[in-house]
Design an enzyme around this catalytic site. Structure first.
Site, PDB file in Angstrom:
ATOM      1  N   ASN A   1      22.926 118.516 -36.859  1.00 24.40           N
ATOM      2  CA  ASN A   1      21.642 117.814 -36.172  1.00 24.40           C
ATOM      3  C   ASN A   1      22.099 117.303 -35.211  1.00 24.40           C
ATOM      4  OD1 ASN A   1      23.528 115.854 -36.828  1.00 24.40           O
ATOM      5  ND2 ASN A   1      21.822 113.971 -36.536  1.00 24.40           N
ATOM      6  N   PRO A   2      20.997 116.477 -33.831  1.00 23.82           N
ATOM      7  CA  PRO A   2      21.357 116.533 -33.136  1.00 23.82           C
ATOM      8  C   PRO A   2      22.332 115.876 -32.252  1.00 23.82           C
ATOM      9  CG  PRO A   2      19.417 116.266 -33.050  1.00 23.82           C
ATOM     10  CD  PRO A   2      19.557 116.874 -34.078  1.00 23.82           C
ATOM     11  N   CYS A   3      23.281 115.301 -33.014  1.00 22.86           N
ATOM     12  CA  CYS A   3      24.017 113.378 -32.630  1.00 22.86           C
ATOM     13  C   CYS A   3      25.404 115.056 -33.566  1.00 22.86           C
ATOM     14  CB  CYS A   3      23.953 112.744 -32.800  1.00 22.86           C
ATOM     15  SG  CYS A   3      22.607 111.958 -31.451  1.00 22.86           S
TER      16      CYS A   3
ATOM     17  N   GLU B   1      26.752 114.137 -36.512  1.00 25.83           N
ATOM     18  CA  GLU B   1      26.870 113.875 -37.346  1.00 25.83           C
ATOM     19  C   GLU B   1      26.536 113.826 -38.695  1.00 25.83           C
ATOM     20  OE1 GLU B   1      23.265 111.541 -36.690  1.00 25.83           O
ATOM     21  OE2 GLU B   1      24.656 112.501 -35.091  1.00 25.83           O
TER      22      GLU B   1
ATOM     23  N   GLY C   1      21.805 105.037 -31.723  1.00 21.72           N
ATOM     24  CA  GLY C   1      20.949 105.190 -30.916  1.00 21.72           C
ATOM     25  C   GLY C   1      20.039 103.567 -30.449  1.00 21.72           C
TER      26      GLY C   1
END
Length: 706
Positions: free
Chosen positions: A389-391, A393, A536
């Protein structure tokens, strides 16, 4: 003065007990009268002026309660009475602090009123601003149509509706339990679950991984799916590794391919266009296998122009074989994914140096350790994991999604100690909540729903670690902190496993269980239960530190509703007031510095307990990530902060150490290496550290909206 206090205390003892039964809040609601709240408020004010009379707060609180009499007491009358009784007792300094506190609270209420938000949860102004813009429902005139507490109730009801599938009539009971966690800010799910619960969009998962195959049809079909997900607030991750390299032959047209980096730019532009009309800025992850012939162009895609690919984080998918070749100065093979043939060989160390130089210059690319990830793949029979995924994790198979939530560790304290029983209880309820999310979420495409239900992966993580450590007086960069973080995550994972097994007994194991690495053990409801996200915006809502990151500043200014407001870390604020060294001048000076280490005007133990990310040696960042990763099934999103003076060799050392520490991905950020970074300490003249409305104290360099 002492004589006045004695006469005041004696006078209060003679008054009979006839206290209010209820308190009318400013919104008109009634709550039970609690004298302990008055005593606590007076105690806070007394500590700030070093008034050490232990009996005074209780004496004043009793005098206030007696003076109010029976019936219902408006909250303003109670506070007026506190001021009056402090004055009568000759406690002018305490009264002054209490009055200033009231004024500040009044200003905060006024600001929230200007935003049109009812905030019974008493969140920060930054949190209320973000909720108003992107989370709360609005009426036809664009005004908020629900309060902050009602937002939490809406999410709890929506998710709890899944319970009726398994036990008819049980959803109301579970909605109440879920709402308690959310309202108390003990646990919060990822943003789409809060935003979209009970709405027509109904997409509750945070992020997805979408496949990109080597054809125009696949490239543009996936782009369309990504736009639909991003419109609803979902993030997207992709492996571009299957696309043929630039210059390769295209048989159908007789032309040549433009390569994965060109399509990466197309995806980035689309994410920017979609996010302009959406509820969140588009956030994406691109992974390219280290063996791809276009890997050098990918590595430098953002380093050559900081404004390039603003919606993407980049990570190189590295293998053990590549990193071993780096160590022995061997050759690395570049393979055309279309043909499977080797097209070139290059020194592995040369490519690794290029990766490290680019990361040193701007934070990208990070590394994704593909072999480490796939050794832990819970369902290897369903395919090899190539993207996250984007981050970073959650490593995922194509069409799988992240259903994430985080326990607020700062709320897991009782009487100055970790409340282990409450931590386990919250973890168990949170697992049930996240499992229910899979059932009630809507999926725009059937492949998404099928993948989510097949493995029922969830990601329970944490936020507020740095605040918890500071509250306990434990320096983040210490052996004690690493040991406590390890113990915390171990207990959470154990509680999550227990909860997942109980759900399997009630509801059955995940459908792909027989093909999983758990097939010989007892059934589980979820193929994966833990993941640590950067958190976030939800950590901003909860008023705590992001993920497992350190604090980014002790005092800073934030741009909110047209003004720059000074914010102080809540834990530091409480400590400074309790120990009597809080001064506005002190806070302004700390804001100019960002941190307190090396600041001689503070006690040594305070300086040690409040390090900022920039003050912590990179090795401690990595040690914390590795310690937590050992008790996390998915991955841990963490930025290793480097000082501005760090060299490319420092980046190289961290990347190699991360591989050997068996983390699943690594990101570095060298202070000052990216234009427009959110946080800045250095300036020709003193400058307050600054954050925008939504900055929550996580990574200062890479994108994170989730």
């Amino acid at each position: 003065m002492p004589g006045e206090r004695r006469r005041f205390a004696q006078a209060t003892k003679s008054v009979g007990v006839s206290w209010p039964a209820k308190v009318r809040r400013r919104d008109g609601t009634l709550v039970p009268f609690d004298i302990a709240r008055i005593e606590a408020a007076v105690t806070r004010a007394a500590r700030e002026v070093a008034c050490d009379d232990p009996d005074m707060p209780g004496t004043v609180a009793k005098a206030v309660a007696d003076a109010l009499g029976r019936g219902i007491a408006p909250v303003e009358d109670i506070q007026d009475c506190v001021e009056a009784r402090l004055g009568e007792a000759g406690l002018d300094d305490v009264a002054r602090v209490y009055i200033i506190y009231r004024q500040r609270r009044a200003e905060l209420r006024t600001a929230k009123a200007l935003l049109g938000v009812r905030d019974e949860l008493k969140l920060s102004l930054a949190a209320v601003t973000v909720l108003r813009e992107r989370y709360l429902l609005h009426d036809e005139q664009g005004r908020p149509a629900e309060s902050t507490g009602e937002l939490m109730d809406r999410s709890a009801r929506c998710v709890a509706a899944a319970e009726d599938q398994y036990e008819p009539g049980s959803s109301r009971r579970w909605a109440e339990r879920f709402a308690t966690l959310l309202r108390n800010l003990e646990f919060l799910p990822n943003s789409p679950t809060l935003m979209n619960s009970g709405t027509d969009l109904g997409l509750l998962a945070g992020c997805f991984v979408l496949p990109i195959e080597d054809s125009l049809q696949s490239i543009f079909a996936t782009l369309g799916q990504a736009a639909e997900l991003q419109r609803a607030g979902g993030g997207t991750g992709y492996a571009f590794s299957h696309l043929r390299p630039a210059g390769d032959r295209v048989a159908s047209t007789g032309g040549t391919a433009s390569g994965p980096v060109s399509f990466l730019r197309l995806y980035d532009s689309a994410a920017g266009v979609v996010s302009m009309g959406g509820r969140r800025r588009g956030a994406c992850m691109a992974v390219l296998d280290v063996s791809h012939p276009d890997i050098c162009d990918f590595v430098t895609a953002k380093a050559e122009s900081p404004s390039e690919l603003p919606h993407f984080n980049l990570s190189v998918g590295v293998t053990d074989a590549f990193l071993r070749a780096v160590e022995r100065n061997g050759l690395h093979r570049l393979v055309n994914p279309r043909t499977g043939k080797i097209v070139a060989r290059m020194p592995a160390a040369e490519l690794f140096d290029a990766i490290c130089k680019a990361a040193h210059a701007g934070g990208d690319p990070g590394l994704v350790f593909l072999d480490t990830i796939n050794r832990a793949n819970p369902v290897p029979g369903r395919g090899r994991i190539e993207a996250t995924n984007p981050c970073g994790e959650v490593p995922l198979l194509p069409y799988e999604s992240c259903n994430l939530g985080s326990i607020n560790l700062a709320r897991m304290l009782a009487d100055g100690r970790v409340d282990w029983d409450r931590l386990e209880e919250v973890a168990g309820v949170a697992v049930r909540f996240l499992d229910d999310v899979i059932d009630v979420s809507r999926y725009p495409f059937p492949e998404l729903g099928e993948a989510a239900r097949a493995t029922r992966k969830i990601g329970l993580g944490v936020m507020g670690l740095a605040e918890l450590l500071a509250a306990l007086g434990i320096p983040y960069d210490s052996e004690e902190a690493v040991r406590l973080a390890t113990r915390l995550m171990r207990r959470i994972q154990q509680a999550a496993h227990t909860a997942s097994r109980r759900l399997a007994e009630e509801r059955g194991a995940f459908p792909a269980f027989t093909d999983s690495r758990f097939a010989r053990s007892g059934p589980r409801r979820n193929a994966q239960v833990t993941s640590v996200a950067p958190t976030g915006t939800i950590s901003l809502i909860a008023g705590t530190t992001a993920g497992i990151e350190p604090m980014f500043a002790i005092a800073f200014t934030r741009a909110i509703v047209g003004r720059h407001l000074l914010e102080v870390n809540p834990c530091f604020d409480r400590l400074a007031r309790d120990r009597g060294f809080y001064r506005d001048e002190l806070i302004a000076e700390i804001a100019q510095r960002g941190g307190v280490r090396g600041y001689p005007r503070l006690p040594a133990e305070v300086r040690a307990a409040f390090p900022t990310a920039a003050e912590i040696a990179p090795q401690w960042h990595l040690r914390m990530q590795a310690a937590v990763q050992r008790h996390v099934e998915a991955a841990v999103s963490k930025t290793v902060n480097l000082p501005a003076t760090a060299t490319v060799d420092d980046v190289r050392a961290i990347y190699v150490a991360a591989w050997k520490a068996k983390v699943k991905g690594i990101t570095v950020y060298r202070y000052g290496s990216r234009e427009g970074q959110v946080l800045s300490y250095a300036a020709p003249k003193p400058l307050l550290a600054q954050a925008d409305t939504e900055f929550s104290g996580g990574c200062a360099g890479r994108s994170c909206e989730f």
